[in-house]
Design a protein around this motif. Structure first.
Motif, PDB file in Angstrom:
ATOM      1  N   ARG A  96     -12.410  39.106  86.312  1.00  0.00           N
ATOM      2  CA  ARG A  96     -11.332  40.073  86.086  1.00  0.00           C
ATOM      3  C   ARG A  96     -11.906  41.240  85.298  1.00  0.00           C
ATOM      4  O   ARG A  96     -12.895  41.098  84.590  1.00  0.00           O
ATOM      5  CB  ARG A  96     -10.188  39.464  85.265  1.00  0.00           C
ATOM      6  CG  ARG A  96      -9.542  38.232  85.842  1.00  0.00           C
ATOM      7  CD  ARG A  96      -8.493  37.706  84.836  1.00  0.00           C
ATOM      8  NE  ARG A  96      -7.758  36.552  85.312  1.00  0.00           N
ATOM      9  CZ  ARG A  96      -8.118  35.294  85.100  1.00  0.00           C
ATOM     10  NH1 ARG A  96      -9.235  35.031  84.427  1.00  0.00           N
ATOM     11  NH2 ARG A  96      -7.386  34.293  85.558  1.00  0.00           N
ATOM     12  N   ASP A 177      -3.618  44.405  88.913  1.00  0.00           N
ATOM     13  CA  ASP A 177      -3.382  43.083  89.493  1.00  0.00           C
ATOM     14  C   ASP A 177      -1.982  42.587  89.138  1.00  0.00           C
ATOM     15  O   ASP A 177      -1.604  42.571  87.960  1.00  0.00           O
ATOM     16  CB  ASP A 177      -4.427  42.108  88.951  1.00  0.00           C
ATOM     17  CG  ASP A 177      -4.225  40.708  89.484  1.00  0.00           C
ATOM     18  OD1 ASP A 177      -4.400  40.506  90.690  1.00  0.00           O
ATOM     19  OD2 ASP A 177      -3.863  39.825  88.675  1.00  0.00           O
ATOM     20  N   PRO A 256      -9.684  41.618  90.373  1.00  0.00           N
ATOM     21  CA  PRO A 256      -8.440  41.939  89.656  1.00  0.00           C
ATOM     22  C   PRO A 256      -8.715  42.864  88.471  1.00  0.00           C
ATOM     23  O   PRO A 256      -9.679  42.687  87.720  1.00  0.00           O
ATOM     24  CB  PRO A 256      -7.938  40.572  89.185  1.00  0.00           C
ATOM     25  CG  PRO A 256      -8.557  39.595  90.132  1.00  0.00           C
ATOM     26  CD  PRO A 256      -9.903  40.161  90.468  1.00  0.00           C
TER      27      PRO A 256
END
Length: 299
Positions: A96, A177, A256
């Motif tokens: 992420r 995200d 993300p």
């Protein structure tokens, strides 16, 4: 003496990496800021640090709020942010991307110190500069225009993303995200924000706002008229110099992404001089506080 010893240790543990070589296989959250004042609180809270030198930038692995991370500066502005984001994705196992930093407020309902977490980001100066004629501004017929209002000679354009399996993708907005946005809304109800810095306190208690549009451009914005244009044309709530570039790279790589931006100034909307240098420290700490709570809450 302790400072010298720490510096020597840092240099000894900073490991060089060759181009495109993955230097650490551990799945990690990328936590990034644009320039040093934004990163201070996050770096101080990161334990078990190990440093890697890549292309003149330092990437620091470690643990933040119990989660494995890689911490680094993007550098100010769009090209720097895109470059360092791709560097991190190429050399680390990034699960992420979380951006923490300051920004200028565009939405008049927001105040200095507030933390804004935008749903999506766009590059507001992805534009065509039109020819000025006796009849006004005229765009070349070869120029793509996505029908957003112009600001003088500047006509906004969407971005064409090359695709190996088909025609280019036309895209204006790059999303945060959804799952991380939902978690940010949960964190927003409990995270604590500072109201005072040194001998200056904000009139309003800062708040965390999740949702809306963010815009980025390689411009330090301190202009009331252009601020109003961004609000009217892009429904922008916040403006910065990096987030849309990071969102763009994250989108292309399928990673993300989310950005937390605390307002250090009002991008030209304040009554007096720009407030950034007065409230930069407070805004940086507020963004970092929310990011630490967010990282702690991540599964």
């Amino acid at each position: 003496m302790r400072l010298l010893a720490a510096l020597i240790l840092c240099l000894l543990t900073t490991l060089p990496a060759t181009a495109a070589e993955q230097v650490d296989p551990t799945p990690r959250i990328a936590v990034m800021s644009a320039f040093p004042p934004e990163l201070v609180a996050l770096e101080a809270a990161t334990s078990a640090q190990k440093h890697y030198a890549v292309g003149g930038f330092t990437f620091t692995t470690g643990t933040l709020e119990g989660k494995p991370i890689v911490l680094f500066l993007s550098g100010v502005s769009m090209v720097n942010a895109a470059m360092t984001t791709q560097m991190a994705l190429d050399r680390f196992n990034i699960t992420r991307i979380v951006f923490s930093g300051i920004a200028g407020g565009v939405d008049e309902s927001l105040d200095i110190g507030d933390v804004l977490v935008a749903d999506q980001w766009t590059q507001s100066l992805e534009t065509a500069f039109a020819r000025e004629t006796d009849k006004g501004f005229e765009l070349s017929p070869t120029v793509r225009n996505d029908d957003l209002a112009n600001y003088g000679m500047m006509y906004p354009r969407a971005i064409l993303l090359p695709r190996a399996d088909g025609p280019p993708e036309t895209r204006r907005w790059f999303p945060a995200d959804p799952a991380m946005l939902a978690l940010a809304r949960e964190v927003a109800s409990s995270a604590k924000l500072a109201r005072c810095v040194a001998d200056r306190c904000l009139v309003h208690a800062p708040k965390i706002v999740v949702g809306g549009n963010g815009v980025s451009a390689p411009v330090f914005l301190d202009n009331a008229a252009y601020r109003k244009y961004l609000s009217a044309t892009f429904q922008a709530r916040v403006a910065d110099m990096e987030s849309a570039a990071v969102a763009h790279v994250a989108y292309v790589n399928g990673t993300p992404f989310i950005a937390f931006r605390s307002l250090s100034d009002l991008a030209g909307g304040g009554a007096g001089a720009n407030e950034m240098h007065t409230f930069m420290g407070l805004a940086s700490d507020n963004s970092a506080s929310v990011v630490k709570a967010f990282v702690k809450a991540l599964p």
